[in-house]
Design a protein around this motif. Structure first.
Motif, PDB file in Angstrom:
ATOM      1  N   PHE A 287       0.844  -1.192   0.000  1.00 35.24           N
ATOM      2  CA  PHE A 287       0.000   0.000   0.000  1.00 35.24           C
ATOM      3  C   PHE A 287       0.877   1.238   0.000  1.00 35.24           C
ATOM      4  CE2 PHE A 287       0.733  -0.920   4.458  1.00 35.24           C
ATOM      5  CZ  PHE A 287       0.876   0.318   5.065  1.00 35.24           C
ATOM      6  N   GLY A 288       0.289   2.348  -0.414  1.00 34.90           N
ATOM      7  CA  GLY A 288       0.975   3.632  -0.395  1.00 34.90           C
ATOM      8  C   GLY A 288       0.174   4.620   0.436  1.00 34.90           C
ATOM      9  N   VAL A 289       0.859   5.543   1.054  1.00 36.72           N
ATOM     10  CA  VAL A 289       0.206   6.614   1.809  1.00 36.72           C
ATOM     11  C   VAL A 289       0.591   7.935   1.149  1.00 36.72           C
ATOM     12  CG1 VAL A 289      -0.019   7.757   4.041  1.00 36.72           C
ATOM     13  CG2 VAL A 289       0.270   5.268   3.942  1.00 36.72           C
ATOM     14  N   ASN A 290      -0.387   8.584   0.541  1.00 38.81           N
ATOM     15  CA  ASN A 290      -0.214   9.888  -0.088  1.00 38.81           C
ATOM     16  C   ASN A 290      -0.691  10.940   0.904  1.00 38.81           C
ATOM     17  OD1 ASN A 290       0.306   9.344  -3.234  1.00 38.81           O
ATOM     18  ND2 ASN A 290      -1.047   7.765  -2.416  1.00 38.81           N
ATOM     19  N   VAL A 291       0.252  11.586   1.581  1.00 40.99           N
ATOM     20  CA  VAL A 291      -0.083  12.585   2.594  1.00 40.99           C
ATOM     21  C   VAL A 291      -0.516  13.850   1.864  1.00 40.99           C
ATOM     22  CG1 VAL A 291       0.750  13.884   4.583  1.00 40.99           C
ATOM     23  CG2 VAL A 291       1.624  11.561   4.148  1.00 40.99           C
ATOM     24  N   LEU A 292      -1.740  14.297   2.123  1.00 47.78           N
ATOM     25  CA  LEU A 292      -2.297  15.418   1.371  1.00 47.78           C
ATOM     26  C   LEU A 292      -1.865  16.769   1.931  1.00 47.78           C
ATOM     27  CD1 LEU A 292      -5.906  14.119   0.645  1.00 47.78           C
ATOM     28  CD2 LEU A 292      -3.813  13.838  -0.718  1.00 47.78           C
ATOM     29  N   GLY A 293      -1.754  17.733   1.015  1.00 46.73           N
ATOM     30  CA  GLY A 293      -1.436  19.103   1.373  1.00 46.73           C
ATOM     31  C   GLY A 293      -2.696  19.951   1.451  1.00 46.73           C
ATOM     32  N   SER A 294      -2.550  21.180   1.892  1.00 51.58           N
ATOM     33  CA  SER A 294      -3.696  22.057   2.146  1.00 51.58           C
ATOM     34  C   SER A 294      -4.561  22.316   0.916  1.00 51.58           C
ATOM     35  CB  SER A 294      -3.220  23.386   2.730  1.00 51.58           C
ATOM     36  OG  SER A 294      -2.364  24.044   1.817  1.00 51.58           O
ATOM     37  N   ALA A 295      -4.024  22.139  -0.281  1.00 44.16           N
ATOM     38  CA  ALA A 295      -4.796  22.379  -1.505  1.00 44.16           C
ATOM     39  C   ALA A 295      -5.550  21.132  -1.977  1.00 44.16           C
ATOM     40  CB  ALA A 295      -3.863  22.860  -2.616  1.00 44.16           C
ATOM     41  N   HIS A 296      -5.548  20.062  -1.180  1.00 45.27           N
ATOM     42  CA  HIS A 296      -6.101  18.794  -1.649  1.00 45.27           C
ATOM     43  C   HIS A 296      -7.401  18.366  -0.964  1.00 45.27           C
ATOM     44  CE1 HIS A 296      -1.706  18.222  -2.672  1.00 45.27           C
ATOM     45  NE2 HIS A 296      -2.335  18.351  -3.825  1.00 45.27           N
TER      46      HIS A 296
ATOM     47  N   TYR B  32      -7.833  17.462   9.417  1.00 40.45           N
ATOM     48  CA  TYR B  32      -9.267  17.275   9.637  1.00 40.45           C
ATOM     49  C   TYR B  32      -9.546  17.585  11.099  1.00 40.45           C
ATOM     50  CZ  TYR B  32     -13.804  14.972   8.875  1.00 40.45           C
ATOM     51  OH  TYR B  32     -15.137  14.683   8.729  1.00 40.45           O
ATOM     52  N   HIS B  33     -10.463  18.531  11.341  1.00 43.86           N
ATOM     53  CA  HIS B  33     -10.794  18.943  12.700  1.00 43.86           C
ATOM     54  C   HIS B  33     -12.259  19.338  12.755  1.00 43.86           C
ATOM     55  CE1 HIS B  33     -10.904  22.059  15.966  1.00 43.86           C
ATOM     56  NE2 HIS B  33     -10.368  21.037  16.597  1.00 43.86           N
ATOM     57  N   ARG B  34     -12.971  18.796  13.708  1.00 39.44           N
ATOM     58  CA  ARG B  34     -14.409  19.055  13.868  1.00 39.44           C
ATOM     59  C   ARG B  34     -15.175  18.826  12.566  1.00 39.44           C
ATOM     60  NH1 ARG B  34     -15.324  19.576  19.044  1.00 39.44           N
ATOM     61  NH2 ARG B  34     -13.998  20.955  20.239  1.00 39.44           N
ATOM     62  N   ARG B  35     -14.796  17.738  11.871  1.00 41.26           N
ATOM     63  CA  ARG B  35     -15.452  17.277  10.639  1.00 41.26           C
ATOM     64  C   ARG B  35     -15.312  18.255   9.466  1.00 41.26           C
ATOM     65  NH1 ARG B  35     -18.479  16.173  15.047  1.00 41.26           N
ATOM     66  NH2 ARG B  35     -18.668  13.979  15.580  1.00 41.26           N
ATOM     67  N   VAL B  36     -14.229  19.066   9.488  1.00 41.56           N
ATOM     68  CA  VAL B  36     -13.960  20.034   8.438  1.00 41.56           C
ATOM     69  C   VAL B  36     -12.486  19.937   8.043  1.00 41.56           C
ATOM     70  CG1 VAL B  36     -13.903  22.508   7.876  1.00 41.56           C
ATOM     71  CG2 VAL B  36     -15.738  21.597   9.295  1.00 41.56           C
ATOM     72  N   TYR B  37     -12.197  20.016   6.742  1.00 40.10           N
ATOM     73  CA  TYR B  37     -10.816  20.055   6.276  1.00 40.10           C
ATOM     74  C   TYR B  37     -10.273  21.468   6.422  1.00 40.10           C
ATOM     75  CZ  TYR B  37     -11.757  15.524   4.199  1.00 40.10           C
ATOM     76  OH  TYR B  37     -12.084  14.198   4.012  1.00 40.10           O
ATOM     77  N   GLY B  38      -8.986  21.556   6.758  1.00 47.19           N
ATOM     78  CA  GLY B  38      -8.330  22.842   6.894  1.00 47.19           C
ATOM     79  C   GLY B  38      -6.827  22.647   6.818  1.00 47.19           C
ATOM     80  N   THR B  39      -6.080  23.553   7.427  1.00 44.51           N
ATOM     81  CA  THR B  39      -4.625  23.411   7.452  1.00 44.51           C
ATOM     82  C   THR B  39      -4.093  23.896   8.784  1.00 44.51           C
ATOM     83  OG1 THR B  39      -2.603  23.689   6.158  1.00 44.51           O
ATOM     84  CG2 THR B  39      -3.995  25.649   6.424  1.00 44.51           C
ATOM     85  N   HIS B  40      -2.817  23.729   8.958  1.00 45.58           N
ATOM     86  CA  HIS B  40      -2.134  24.130  10.197  1.00 45.58           C
ATOM     87  C   HIS B  40      -1.185  25.264   9.863  1.00 45.58           C
ATOM     88  CE1 HIS B  40       0.354  23.985  13.771  1.00 45.58           C
ATOM     89  NE2 HIS B  40       1.396  23.914  12.971  1.00 45.58           N
ATOM     90  N   THR B  41      -1.135  26.231  10.745  1.00 46.48           N
ATOM     91  CA  THR B  41      -0.125  27.274  10.624  1.00 46.48           C
ATOM     92  C   THR B  41       0.589  27.397  11.957  1.00 46.48           C
ATOM     93  OG1 THR B  41      -1.743  28.982  11.207  1.00 46.48           O
ATOM     94  CG2 THR B  41      -1.384  28.591   8.864  1.00 46.48           C
ATOM     95  N   ALA B  42       1.868  27.687  11.918  1.00 43.55           N
ATOM     96  CA  ALA B  42       2.655  27.824  13.138  1.00 43.55           C
ATOM     97  C   ALA B  42       2.216  29.053  13.922  1.00 43.55           C
ATOM     98  CB  ALA B  42       4.133  27.913  12.797  1.00 43.55           C
ATOM     99  N   ILE B  43       2.321  28.971  15.248  1.00 36.45           N
ATOM    100  CA  ILE B  43       1.976  30.123  16.081  1.00 36.45           C
ATOM    101  C   ILE B  43       3.225  30.777  16.627  1.00 36.45           C
ATOM    102  CG2 ILE B  43      -0.310  29.336  16.690  1.00 36.45           C
ATOM    103  CD1 ILE B  43       0.849  28.335  19.347  1.00 36.45           C
TER     104      ILE B  43
END
Length: 158
Positions: free
Chosen positions: A68-77, A147-158
Motif C-alpha cells: 500500500f501507499g500513503v499519499n499525505v495530502l497538502g492544504s490544496a487537496h 481534519y478537525h471538527r469534521r472540516v478540512y483545513g490546514t495548520h499554521t505555526a503560532i
C-alpha cells in the motif's frame, strides 16, 4: 448511539488529524481511500500504520497484494480527500493524475508519499490496523491538510 460512543465521537472530532489517501493496485487498476488514522510507528526499521474499515474493498486488496501507499495530502487537496472518502472503487481515480511507485499509485503533488509492504494486520474493533514496512518515502513539503471538527483545513505555526 449510546451516550459514551457519542461523547467519544465528539472528543475525537476535536483532535486535529492529518489526512492521506491510502492506495493500492489490483489487476492494473488503482484503488484508494481517504484516511485520517495513520501514524509513524518505528524508525528502526521504518514502519507506519494505517487503520482501515473491516468492510472496505481497499483492505481486501491490501490483504491480497501485501502493498500500500500513503499519499499525505497538502492544504490544496481537500477536493481529493472528499473524492476518495466515498465508495466507488477504481472510478475514484477518474481524472486524477497518478503514477506507479513501489507497485502502488502515487499522487503527484501530494505533500508526501510513503510506499509500504504489509508486515502484519491487527484487529481493532470495526477496523484493521495495517502495519507497513517503509520501502520508499518522499517529502515534498508545503502546508498539511488536516481534519478537525469534521472540516478540512490546514495548520499554521503560532
Amino acid at each position: 448511539m449510546n451516550s459514551d460512543v457519542a461523547a467519544f465521537r465528539e472528543v475525537m472530532a476535536a483532535v486535529c488529524t492529518p489526512v492521506a489517501v491510502v492506495t493500492t493496485m489490483d489487476v492494473g487498476l488503482p484503488h484508494g481511500t481517504t484516511v485520517s488514522a495513520f501514524a509513524s510507528l518505528s524508525l528502526a526499521p521504518p514502519m507506519l500504520l494505517v487503520s482501515l474499515d473491516r468492510s472496505s474493498q481497499l483492505l481486501t486488496i491490501v490483504r491480497r497484494t501485501g502493498r500500500f501507499g500513503v499519499n499525505v495530502l497538502g492544504s490544496a487537496h481537500a477536493d481529493l480527500a472528499r473524492r476518495f472518502a466515498g465508495k466507488g472503487g477504481p472510478g475514484k481515480f477518474d481524472g486524477v493524475a497518478w503514477e506507479p511507485h513501489t507497485d502502488v499509485p502515487r499522487i503527484p503533488g501530494a505533500g508526501g508519499f510513503v510506499g509500504c509492504r504489509v508486515t502484519s494486520l491487527v484487529p481493532g474493533g470495526d477496523h484493521v490496523i495495517v502495519l507497513g514496512h517503509v520501502v520508499a518515502a518522499e517529502a515534498t513539503g508545503g502546508r498539511p491538510l488536516v481534519y478537525h471538527r469534521r472540516v478540512y483545513g490546514t495548520h499554521t505555526a503560532i
